[in-house]
Write a protein that holds these residues in place. Structure first.
Motif, PDB file in Angstrom:
ATOM      1  N   ALA A   1     -13.538  33.674  31.101  1.00  0.00           N
ATOM      2  CA  ALA A   1     -12.486  33.402  30.117  1.00  0.00           C
ATOM      3  C   ALA A   1     -12.099  31.918  30.134  1.00  0.00           C
ATOM      4  O   ALA A   1     -11.867  31.316  29.082  1.00  0.00           O
ATOM      5  N   THR A   2     -12.058  31.327  31.324  1.00  0.00           N
ATOM      6  CA  THR A   2     -11.753  29.895  31.459  1.00  0.00           C
ATOM      7  C   THR A   2     -12.801  29.062  30.728  1.00  0.00           C
ATOM      8  O   THR A   2     -12.459  28.134  29.987  1.00  0.00           O
ATOM      9  N   VAL A   3     -14.055  29.404  30.929  1.00  0.00           N
ATOM     10  CA  VAL A   3     -15.152  28.675  30.276  1.00  0.00           C
ATOM     11  C   VAL A   3     -15.081  28.856  28.756  1.00  0.00           C
ATOM     12  O   VAL A   3     -15.199  27.884  27.995  1.00  0.00           O
ATOM     13  N   VAL A   4     -14.878  30.082  28.302  1.00  0.00           N
ATOM     14  CA  VAL A   4     -14.830  30.359  26.863  1.00  0.00           C
ATOM     15  C   VAL A   4     -13.674  29.612  26.204  1.00  0.00           C
ATOM     16  O   VAL A   4     -13.853  28.957  25.165  1.00  0.00           O
ATOM     17  N   ILE A   5     -12.499  29.693  26.793  1.00  0.00           N
ATOM     18  CA  ILE A   5     -11.341  29.003  26.218  1.00  0.00           C
ATOM     19  C   ILE A   5     -11.572  27.496  26.192  1.00  0.00           C
ATOM     20  O   ILE A   5     -11.258  26.825  25.203  1.00  0.00           O
ATOM     21  N   SER A   6     -12.146  26.975  27.251  1.00  0.00           N
ATOM     22  CA  SER A   6     -12.430  25.540  27.300  1.00  0.00           C
ATOM     23  C   SER A   6     -13.456  25.147  26.239  1.00  0.00           C
ATOM     24  O   SER A   6     -13.337  24.097  25.608  1.00  0.00           O
ATOM     25  N   PHE A   7     -14.450  25.991  26.037  1.00  0.00           N
ATOM     26  CA  PHE A   7     -15.505  25.692  25.074  1.00  0.00           C
ATOM     27  C   PHE A   7     -14.994  25.757  23.631  1.00  0.00           C
ATOM     28  O   PHE A   7     -15.340  24.907  22.808  1.00  0.00           O
ATOM     29  N   ILE A   8     -14.181  26.760  23.317  1.00  0.00           N
ATOM     30  CA  ILE A   8     -13.745  26.925  21.925  1.00  0.00           C
ATOM     31  C   ILE A   8     -12.513  26.089  21.569  1.00  0.00           C
ATOM     32  O   ILE A   8     -12.206  25.931  20.394  1.00  0.00           O
ATOM     33  N   SER A   9     -11.833  25.548  22.570  1.00  0.00           N
ATOM     34  CA  SER A   9     -10.582  24.829  22.279  1.00  0.00           C
ATOM     35  C   SER A   9     -10.746  23.659  21.309  1.00  0.00           C
ATOM     36  O   SER A   9      -9.893  23.496  20.431  1.00  0.00           O
ATOM     37  N   PRO A  10     -11.805  22.838  21.402  1.00  0.00           N
ATOM     38  CA  PRO A  10     -11.913  21.757  20.410  1.00  0.00           C
ATOM     39  C   PRO A  10     -11.975  22.284  18.973  1.00  0.00           C
ATOM     40  O   PRO A  10     -11.415  21.686  18.055  1.00  0.00           O
ATOM     41  N   TYR A  11     -12.658  23.422  18.794  1.00  0.00           N
ATOM     42  CA  TYR A  11     -12.763  24.014  17.460  1.00  0.00           C
ATOM     43  C   TYR A  11     -11.422  24.584  17.002  1.00  0.00           C
ATOM     44  O   TYR A  11     -11.071  24.485  15.824  1.00  0.00           O
ATOM     45  N   LEU A  12     -10.699  25.185  17.930  1.00  0.00           N
ATOM     46  CA  LEU A  12      -9.373  25.708  17.580  1.00  0.00           C
ATOM     47  C   LEU A  12      -8.428  24.583  17.166  1.00  0.00           C
ATOM     48  O   LEU A  12      -7.666  24.728  16.205  1.00  0.00           O
ATOM     49  N   PHE A  13      -8.491  23.473  17.896  1.00  0.00           N
ATOM     50  CA  PHE A  13      -7.648  22.339  17.542  1.00  0.00           C
ATOM     51  C   PHE A  13      -8.019  21.796  16.168  1.00  0.00           C
ATOM     52  O   PHE A  13      -7.148  21.409  15.387  1.00  0.00           O
ATOM     53  N   LYS A  14      -9.296  21.782  15.884  1.00  0.00           N
ATOM     54  CA  LYS A  14      -9.784  21.214  14.625  1.00  0.00           C
ATOM     55  C   LYS A  14      -9.482  22.126  13.431  1.00  0.00           C
ATOM     56  O   LYS A  14      -9.045  21.664  12.386  1.00  0.00           O
ATOM     57  N   TRP A  15      -9.726  23.435  13.592  1.00  0.00           N
ATOM     58  CA  TRP A  15      -9.665  24.349  12.462  1.00  0.00           C
ATOM     59  C   TRP A  15      -8.386  25.172  12.384  1.00  0.00           C
ATOM     60  O   TRP A  15      -7.994  25.588  11.299  1.00  0.00           O
ATOM     61  N   VAL A  16      -7.762  25.467  13.506  1.00  0.00           N
ATOM     62  CA  VAL A  16      -6.607  26.368  13.494  1.00  0.00           C
ATOM     63  C   VAL A  16      -5.298  25.630  13.738  1.00  0.00           C
ATOM     64  O   VAL A  16      -4.329  25.831  13.004  1.00  0.00           O
ATOM     65  N   ILE A  17      -5.259  24.803  14.762  1.00  0.00           N
ATOM     66  CA  ILE A  17      -3.992  24.166  15.142  1.00  0.00           C
ATOM     67  C   ILE A  17      -3.695  23.020  14.183  1.00  0.00           C
ATOM     68  O   ILE A  17      -2.887  23.155  13.287  1.00  0.00           O
ATOM     69  N   ASP A  18      -4.317  21.893  14.378  1.00  0.00           N
ATOM     70  CA  ASP A  18      -4.190  20.751  13.469  1.00  0.00           C
ATOM     71  C   ASP A  18      -5.032  19.629  14.057  1.00  0.00           C
ATOM     72  O   ASP A  18      -4.942  19.351  15.251  1.00  0.00           O
ATOM     73  N   ILE A  19      -5.784  18.989  13.228  1.00  0.00           N
ATOM     74  CA  ILE A  19      -6.695  17.939  13.670  1.00  0.00           C
ATOM     75  C   ILE A  19      -5.949  16.799  14.359  1.00  0.00           C
ATOM     76  O   ILE A  19      -6.478  16.163  15.260  1.00  0.00           O
ATOM     77  N   LYS A  20      -4.696  16.575  13.984  1.00  0.00           N
ATOM     78  CA  LYS A  20      -3.955  15.461  14.598  1.00  0.00           C
ATOM     79  C   LYS A  20      -3.609  15.726  16.069  1.00  0.00           C
ATOM     80  O   LYS A  20      -3.244  14.811  16.784  1.00  0.00           O
ATOM     81  N   TYR A  21      -3.741  16.959  16.508  1.00  0.00           N
ATOM     82  CA  TYR A  21      -3.482  17.300  17.912  1.00  0.00           C
ATOM     83  C   TYR A  21      -4.763  17.485  18.722  1.00  0.00           C
ATOM     84  O   TYR A  21      -4.714  17.918  19.869  1.00  0.00           O
ATOM     85  N   GLU A  22      -5.905  17.147  18.128  1.00  0.00           N
ATOM     86  CA  GLU A  22      -7.176  17.450  18.793  1.00  0.00           C
ATOM     87  C   GLU A  22      -7.342  16.769  20.142  1.00  0.00           C
ATOM     88  O   GLU A  22      -8.109  17.246  20.977  1.00  0.00           O
ATOM     89  N   ARG A  23      -6.629  15.694  20.418  1.00  0.00           N
ATOM     90  CA  ARG A  23      -6.713  15.070  21.746  1.00  0.00           C
ATOM     91  C   ARG A  23      -6.209  16.018  22.829  1.00  0.00           C
ATOM     92  O   ARG A  23      -6.571  15.900  23.991  1.00  0.00           O
TER      93      ARG A  23
END
Length: 172
Positions: A51-73
């Motif tokens: 789960a740690t690996v999966v969350i770490s792997f998908i987080s950049p995509y979540l920031f880009k597509w779901v959360i907001d691109i301005k928070y991607e850092r």
């Protein structure tokens, strides 16, 4: 932090289910029950790591597509926060034995060590690495108390943690 804390939620949920199961078996322990407990513990650790690996792997995509691109850092923090809570989940497994044995003073000492170490490391690592230093400090402090709990748990309530021959045996 929110994404990484998913690991904390999974750890807490597992601990809530596992603790009564652990206490029931420790009250009437046999070698077979010890193996069963260790198997379940290893399975939980493996799933939590996955789960740690999966969350770490998908987080950049979540920031880009779901959360907001301005928070991607913020995605760079997800792995470290997730890893911290992975170690917290491992700590909870071993802390269960210490709670069962009523070694709560020892757990209080671990808490003091955790907070003190985290504060000191935050002071040092934020100065060197910036804000990511706080995440590094948390990983180190959670890993440290996990190790302390594992060592003390093994000392006070020996379990067959390294008996891989029997742990990996498939039940018939």
């Amino acid at each position: 932090y929110l994404l990484g804390s998913i690991i904390m939620i999974l750890s807490g949920a597992f601990a809530n289910v596992f603790t009564p199961y652990l206490y029931e078996r420790l009250g009437n322990i046999s070698q077979a029950k010890k193996i069963e407990i260790v198997r379940i513990s290893y399975l939980f650790i493996a799933l939590l790591f996955l789960a740690t690996v999966v969350i770490s792997f998908i987080s950049p995509y979540l920031f880009k597509w779901v959360i907001d691109i301005k928070y991607e850092r913020g995605a760079e923090y997800v792995f470290w926060v997730s890893l911290s809570y992975f170690f917290w989940g491992c700590y909870l497994i071993f802390a269960g034995y210490l709670f069962y044995l009523k070694k709560t003073l020892l757990l209080a000492v671990f808490s003091i060590i955790n907070v003190s170490l985290n504060l000191i490391l935050n002071y040092l690592l934020i100065d060197v690495f910036g804000s990511i230093g706080a995440a590094y400090a948390t990983v180190i402090s959670f890993f440290t108390i996990f190790l302390f709990a594992a060592i003390c748990s093994k000392r006070f309530y020996p379990m067959p943690w390294l008996d891989f021959k029997n742990i990996l045996k498939i039940a018939k």
